[in-house]
Design a protein around this motif. Structure first.
Motif, PDB file in Angstrom:
ATOM      1  N   GLY A  53       0.774  -1.225   0.000  1.00 26.57           N
ATOM      2  CA  GLY A  53       0.000   0.000   0.000  1.00 26.57           C
ATOM      3  C   GLY A  53       0.809   1.282   0.000  1.00 26.57           C
ATOM      4  N   HIS A  54       2.108   1.190   0.194  1.00 27.78           N
ATOM      5  CA  HIS A  54       2.932   2.401   0.227  1.00 27.78           C
ATOM      6  C   HIS A  54       3.052   3.032  -1.156  1.00 27.78           C
ATOM      7  N   THR A  55       3.271   2.217  -2.159  1.00 26.89           N
ATOM      8  CA  THR A  55       3.412   2.710  -3.524  1.00 26.89           C
ATOM      9  C   THR A  55       2.091   3.279  -4.021  1.00 26.89           C
ATOM     10  N   ASP A  56       0.983   2.735  -3.550  1.00 22.61           N
ATOM     11  CA  ASP A  56      -0.349   3.196  -3.922  1.00 22.61           C
ATOM     12  C   ASP A  56      -0.514   4.683  -3.623  1.00 22.61           C
ATOM     13  N   VAL A  57      -0.102   5.104  -2.448  1.00 24.37           N
ATOM     14  CA  VAL A  57      -0.236   6.502  -2.037  1.00 24.37           C
ATOM     15  C   VAL A  57       0.594   7.411  -2.945  1.00 24.37           C
ATOM     16  N   VAL A  58       1.829   7.012  -3.223  1.00 24.66           N
ATOM     17  CA  VAL A  58       2.725   7.813  -4.049  1.00 24.66           C
ATOM     18  C   VAL A  58       2.218   7.871  -5.492  1.00 24.66           C
ATOM     19  N   ALA A  59       1.776   6.737  -6.024  1.00 23.09           N
ATOM     20  CA  ALA A  59       1.290   6.688  -7.403  1.00 23.09           C
ATOM     21  C   ALA A  59       0.064   7.584  -7.584  1.00 23.09           C
ATOM     22  N   LYS A  60      -0.834   7.571  -6.622  1.00 18.85           N
ATOM     23  CA  LYS A  60      -2.032   8.418  -6.713  1.00 18.85           C
ATOM     24  C   LYS A  60      -1.665   9.899  -6.650  1.00 18.85           C
ATOM     25  N   GLU A  61      -0.673  10.243  -5.857  1.00 15.58           N
ATOM     26  CA  GLU A  61      -0.226  11.641  -5.769  1.00 15.58           C
ATOM     27  C   GLU A  61       0.409  12.089  -7.086  1.00 15.58           C
ATOM     28  N   ILE A  62       1.225  11.217  -7.669  1.00 17.29           N
ATOM     29  CA  ILE A  62       1.860  11.532  -8.956  1.00 17.29           C
ATOM     30  C   ILE A  62       0.799  11.710 -10.034  1.00 17.29           C
ATOM     31  N   ALA A  63      -0.150  10.793 -10.099  1.00 10.56           N
ATOM     32  CA  ALA A  63      -1.206  10.874 -11.109  1.00 10.56           C
ATOM     33  C   ALA A  63      -2.032  12.148 -10.938  1.00 10.56           C
ATOM     34  N   SER A  64      -2.275  12.509  -9.701  1.00  5.47           N
ATOM     35  CA  SER A  64      -3.040  13.731  -9.429  1.00  5.47           C
ATOM     36  C   SER A  64      -2.276  14.967  -9.896  1.00  5.47           C
ATOM     37  N   ASN A  65      -0.982  15.029  -9.596  1.00  8.43           N
ATOM     38  CA  ASN A  65      -0.167  16.180  -9.983  1.00  8.43           C
ATOM     39  C   ASN A  65      -0.006  16.305 -11.494  1.00  8.43           C
ATOM     40  N   LEU A  66       0.018  15.182 -12.194  1.00  7.91           N
ATOM     41  CA  LEU A  66       0.205  15.194 -13.645  1.00  7.91           C
ATOM     42  C   LEU A  66      -1.114  15.166 -14.407  1.00  7.91           C
ATOM     43  N   ASN A  67      -2.231  15.115 -13.671  1.00 10.22           N
ATOM     44  CA  ASN A  67      -3.546  14.979 -14.294  1.00 10.22           C
ATOM     45  C   ASN A  67      -3.556  13.762 -15.218  1.00 10.22           C
ATOM     46  N   ALA A  68      -3.065  12.631 -14.687  1.00  5.03           N
ATOM     47  CA  ALA A  68      -2.867  11.426 -15.472  1.00  5.03           C
ATOM     48  C   ALA A  68      -3.892  10.363 -15.093  1.00  5.03           C
ATOM     49  N   ASP A  69      -4.035   9.399 -15.990  1.00  5.44           N
ATOM     50  CA  ASP A  69      -4.810   8.212 -15.673  1.00  5.44           C
ATOM     51  C   ASP A  69      -3.939   7.314 -14.805  1.00  5.44           C
ATOM     52  N   ILE A  70      -4.571   6.413 -14.055  1.00  2.91           N
ATOM     53  CA  ILE A  70      -3.821   5.547 -13.159  1.00  2.91           C
ATOM     54  C   ILE A  70      -4.320   4.115 -13.304  1.00  2.91           C
ATOM     55  N   PHE A  71      -3.400   3.161 -13.219  1.00  2.00           N
ATOM     56  CA  PHE A  71      -3.738   1.749 -13.346  1.00  2.00           C
ATOM     57  C   PHE A  71      -2.896   0.949 -12.360  1.00  2.00           C
ATOM     58  N   GLU A  72      -3.556   0.133 -11.561  1.00  2.00           N
ATOM     59  CA  GLU A  72      -2.844  -0.696 -10.584  1.00  2.00           C
ATOM     60  C   GLU A  72      -2.696  -2.107 -11.130  1.00  2.00           C
ATOM     61  N   LEU A  73      -1.490  -2.643 -11.073  1.00  2.00           N
ATOM     62  CA  LEU A  73      -1.241  -4.025 -11.448  1.00  2.00           C
ATOM     63  C   LEU A  73      -1.580  -4.906 -10.247  1.00  2.00           C
ATOM     64  N   ILE A  74      -2.450  -5.875 -10.472  1.00  2.00           N
ATOM     65  CA  ILE A  74      -2.840  -6.788  -9.400  1.00  2.00           C
ATOM     66  C   ILE A  74      -2.502  -8.200  -9.851  1.00  2.00           C
ATOM     67  N   PRO A  75      -1.683  -8.924  -9.069  1.00  2.00           N
ATOM     68  CA  PRO A  75      -1.315 -10.291  -9.467  1.00  2.00           C
ATOM     69  C   PRO A  75      -2.527 -11.230  -9.378  1.00  2.00           C
ATOM     70  N   GLU A  76      -2.515 -12.256 -10.246  1.00  2.00           N
ATOM     71  CA  GLU A  76      -3.612 -13.226 -10.235  1.00  2.00           C
ATOM     72  C   GLU A  76      -3.585 -14.083  -8.984  1.00  2.00           C
ATOM     73  N   LYS A  77      -2.403 -14.506  -8.567  1.00  2.00           N
ATOM     74  CA  LYS A  77      -2.249 -15.323  -7.373  1.00  2.00           C
ATOM     75  C   LYS A  77      -1.571 -14.501  -6.299  1.00  2.00           C
ATOM     76  N   ASN A  78      -1.906 -14.772  -5.068  1.00  2.00           N
ATOM     77  CA  ASN A  78      -1.246 -14.099  -3.960  1.00  2.00           C
ATOM     78  C   ASN A  78      -0.019 -14.915  -3.570  1.00  2.00           C
ATOM     79  N   THR A  79       1.069 -14.676  -4.241  1.00  2.00           N
ATOM     80  CA  THR A  79       2.307 -15.401  -3.965  1.00  2.00           C
ATOM     81  C   THR A  79       3.307 -14.453  -3.330  1.00  2.00           C
ATOM     82  N   GLN A  80       3.989 -14.950  -2.330  1.00  2.00           N
ATOM     83  CA  GLN A  80       5.009 -14.149  -1.696  1.00  2.00           C
ATOM     84  C   GLN A  80       6.358 -14.786  -1.941  1.00  2.00           C
ATOM     85  N   VAL A  81       7.322 -13.956  -2.248  1.00  2.00           N
ATOM     86  CA  VAL A  81       8.676 -14.416  -2.489  1.00  2.00           C
ATOM     87  C   VAL A  81       9.452 -14.294  -1.199  1.00  2.00           C
TER      88      VAL A  81
END
Length: 81
Positions: free
Chosen positions: A51-79
């Motif tokens: 969730g940390h990157t989510d906050v930053v990405a939304k702020e960047i998109a807001s400042n640039l008046n950009a569209d935003i898209f979140e990549l969501i993995p199909e499986k919940n796998t942890q490395v």
């Protein structure tokens, strides 16, 4: 001797003027290249595991008046390392 000094001073002033002009023109071109064109389309694509990157990405998109898209993995796998 005085003519040579006067000519040298005049040439020096001309060279300084030309150098300053080229320097300022180059700076102006850099500023133009860094501006975002109003008709350009911007997309911010991000992935946020905790969730940390989510906050930053939304702020960047807001400042640039950009569209935003979140990549969501199909499986919940942890490395684990």
């Amino acid at each position: 001797m005085k003519k040579k000094i006067i000519i040298a001073v005049i040439l020096g002033v001309i060279l300084l003027g030309v150098g300053a002009y080229l320097l300022l023109r180059g700076q102006s071109n850099k500023e133009k290249n860094n501006e975002i064109k109003k008709d350009s389309k911007i997309l911010v694509v991000y992935y946020s595991a905790q969730g940390h990157t989510d906050v930053v990405a939304k702020e960047i998109a807001s400042n640039l008046n950009a569209d935003i898209f979140e990549l969501i993995p199909e499986k919940n796998t942890q490395v684990t390392i």
